[in-house]
Each structure stands twice: as structure tokens, then as C-alpha cells.
Design a protein around this motif. Structure first.
Motif, mmCIF file in Angstrom:
data_model
loop_
_atom_site.group_PDB
_atom_site.id
_atom_site.type_symbol
_atom_site.label_atom_id
_atom_site.label_comp_id
_atom_site.label_asym_id
_atom_site.label_seq_id
_atom_site.Cartn_x
_atom_site.Cartn_y
_atom_site.Cartn_z
ATOM 1 N N UNK A 145 0.838 -1.201 0.000
ATOM 2 C CA UNK A 145 0.000 0.000 0.000
ATOM 3 C C UNK A 145 0.874 1.253 0.000
ATOM 4 N N UNK A 146 1.898 1.268 0.877
ATOM 5 C CA UNK A 146 2.826 2.407 0.901
ATOM 6 C C UNK A 146 3.582 2.529 -0.421
ATOM 7 N N UNK A 147 3.953 1.387 -0.983
ATOM 8 C CA UNK A 147 4.679 1.363 -2.266
ATOM 9 C C UNK A 147 3.830 2.003 -3.363
ATOM 10 N N UNK A 148 2.554 1.611 -3.452
ATOM 11 C CA UNK A 148 1.661 2.155 -4.480
ATOM 12 C C UNK A 148 1.415 3.649 -4.284
ATOM 13 N N UNK A 149 1.186 4.050 -3.029
ATOM 14 C CA UNK A 149 0.941 5.467 -2.750
ATOM 15 C C UNK A 149 2.155 6.306 -3.139
ATOM 16 N N UNK A 150 3.340 5.800 -2.792
ATOM 17 C CA UNK A 150 4.557 6.524 -3.129
ATOM 18 C C UNK A 150 4.738 6.618 -4.645
#
Length: 318
Positions: free
Chosen positions: A218-223
């Protein structure tokens, strides 16, 4: 690994001893032990592993282990691990863990079954049991406790296989992280599957549970969305990665990932901003998201320079 143990080892002031090993060498061995400690602050690396970690000869490592025991920094538990049952288990003495203390509740006094000398306050995590029953206790040094044995304890579907992905849980994680992001637009884009493959390749050698994989993804996609794709027209696809490589802080995506990892291992920074029981990878993921905020990145600029950043960041510290 135990973040508490590593922070503790970095802060220890090594005692000097006439005829003993150099303090930096003792610190290096202690850090190697702390890096391999579990949640019970015990470590049992093999002697060959310590030799490889420290790049010192076996005789020197053994001498330093004895000195650390004499200094009261570690203790031989008497337990032995490994296939030959010859690997010593050492307890790190003085590590202050940050485990959460169970809350307590008072049972209803009007309940006749509880009006006995054995009634009172009990942890909310335990169910009521008769006085003659016993609550099973898992020993802290058992084979199922500690991060060293994590890969053995994970279920088969949790070892970074493709079954880790859950559409519903990913939606929840992204919503909790940033409720302004339109989840469907991301998942319908051309780049989402590409980022998923990159994420799986990046974490191929790591043993993480399904939930932790979803959390990091989730953090990877948001970033990725904020730094590479958000400037593209939202026509069902965000295009490729030809957008500017720097965000509003002046840091590139690669710099954010690198410095996030370095800050997560920075003893002073980790001691201030990590959460109880948080792993290095989870802390690094949180740091990466926050570094995208110009004000937050500027606030941490002094720490960034300590881990290799040069130049000046855009934005004003909050």
C-alpha cells in the motif's frame, strides 16, 4: 531482529579493561548479537556467523564474548541450539523492551459464580476459566518465539508467494493511509501491475506475513502514484514512468527509499520515531511516506545529512 536490542547496543558505553579487547571491537560483537536477538532479547548466532559479521578471527571473538559476560552485558542462558545442540544462547542484559501491558477489567460483582476468593481483575485477553483450570504458558525461549524463527512459523501461503495479494485488504490499507486517493483508478491503471511485479521482486528474499506484505505494498503504491504517476491525465491509465523523478521536496524516489532505510537504522532517529515492536522494514516504509511531505522532510533535514544527504531541501519545517 529486535529494534530495542539494537538501540540498546548502540547506546552502551563499553567499559575499558587493562589487557582486554579494544572497545570498538567489543561494540561490534555486541551489535552483531543485538541484530540477531529475538523478542525475548536472546540471540544464538553460530561462531562462524559472528566471525563473518565482524571480520575478526574466531579466537578474538571468543575472547570478546567472555569479556562481555564479565562486563554483565550478556549472559550464557545454558540453553543450546542448532542441529548439534552446541550453539550457545546468550541473553542481552539490560534491554528495555516496550511490550504493551495487558489492560485489566473488574468482573461484575453481581455474578454469583465470581463471588469467590479467586475472583478479581484478570487480563482482558484471557477468557474466564474455573479455578482448577490452568492457562497455558508459552516459554519465552521456546522454538516458536523470536524473529529468528519467523520463517518456520509462517503459514505456507505467507512466504511471499503470489497468494499474498488481497484486493479488499489493500483497499483498506490505502484508504487508512490516504482517503483522498481513488483506489479504483490506481488498480485500473496500466502501471499498477508493473509496480506489483517490482514490489514482489524487491521483497523476494524477505519472509513476511501476508498482512505485512499488503501493508508495505500500500505504501509502495501510494509513493509511486504521488511521485511518478499523479501528474498524468486520469483516463483509466496513468501512463508510464516518464513523469518528473523528483517530488516537491527535491528528493528523487530512489533517494527517498535509500534515506528511509538509513534513517530506520539510525539509532537516535529510530529511538525517537519507531513504534513498540516495529521492524526496520515497517519503520522505513513509514519514513518513506513522510519524506514525500516537504515540511516533514525539511524537519528531518539534520538527520538526513547525518546519513549522507547533501544540499538543501525545499519547503519549511513544521
Amino acid at each position: 531482529m529486535s529494534l530495542d536490542a539494537s538501540v540498546w547496543a548502540w547506546k552502551i558505553e563499553m567499559p575499558a579493561k587493562k589487557g582486554g579487547a579494544l572497545k570498538p571491537l567489543k561494540k561490534l560483537v555486541l551489535l552483531s548479537l543485538a541484530d540477531r536477538a529475538g523478542e525475548d532479547h536472546c540471540a544464538y548466532p553460530s561462531m562462524s556467523r559472528l566471525v563473518e559479521d565482524t571480520e575478526m578471527d574466531r579466537k578474538t571473538v571468543l575472547k570478546i564474548i567472555d569479556e562481555l559476560i564479565e562486563d554483565g552485558l550478556i549472559a550464557d542462558t545454558g540453553e543450546r541450539k542448532g542441529r548439534t545442540k552446541q550453539v550457545k544462547v546468550y541473553q542481552l542484559v539490560g534491554v528495555n523492551g516496550r511490550e504493551t501491558v495487558p489492560t485489566t477489567v473488574l468482573f461484575d460483582a453481581e455474578n454469583d459464580d465470581l463471588n469467590s476468593p479467586n475472583s478479581g481483575t484478570v487480563p482482558t485477553t484471557e477468557q474466564f476459566q474455573q479455578f482448577h483450570e490452568r492457562v497455558p504458558i508459552i516459554p519465552l525461549k521456546g522454538p516458536n518465539v523470536g524473529t529468528r524463527n519467523l520463517s518456520k512459523n509462517l503459514s505456507l501461503e505467507s512466504k511471499n508467494k503470489k497468494t499474498w495479494f488481497c484486493f479488499k485488504k489493500l483497499r483498506e490499507e490505502i484508504y487508512l493511509a490516504d482517503d483522498e486517493i481513488e483506489f479504483e483508478s490506481i488498480m485500473n491503471s496500466k502501471w499498477a501491475e508493473r509496480e506489483k511485479r517490482a514490489f514482489e521482486i524487491y521483497n523476494a528474499e524477505k519472509s513476511m506475513s501476508d498482512g505485512l506484505m499488503i501493508y508495505h505494498f500500500a505504501d509502495w503504491l501510494i509513493n509511486a502514484y504521488k511521485t511518478k504517476y499523479s501528474e498524468k491525465p486520469s483516463s483509466g491509465a496513468f501512463g508510464n514512468s516518464s513523469s518528473p523523478k523528483t517530488n516537491s521536496t527535491g528528493l528523487t524516489e530512489k533517494q527517498i527509499q535509500i534515506f528511509a532505510q538509513k534513517l530506520a537504522h539510525h539509532p537516535e532517529f529510530a529511538g525517537k520515531f519507531s513504534e513498540p515492536g516495529e521492524s526496520y522494514d515497517k519503520l522505513a516504509a513509514r519514513i518513506a511516506v513522510k519524506l514525500e511531505n516537504p515540511a516533514q522532510a525539511k524537519k528531518w533535514e539534520s538527520y538526513l545529512k547525518q546519513v549522507g544527504f547533501s544540499g538543501s531541501l525545499q519547503g519549511n519545517a513544521a
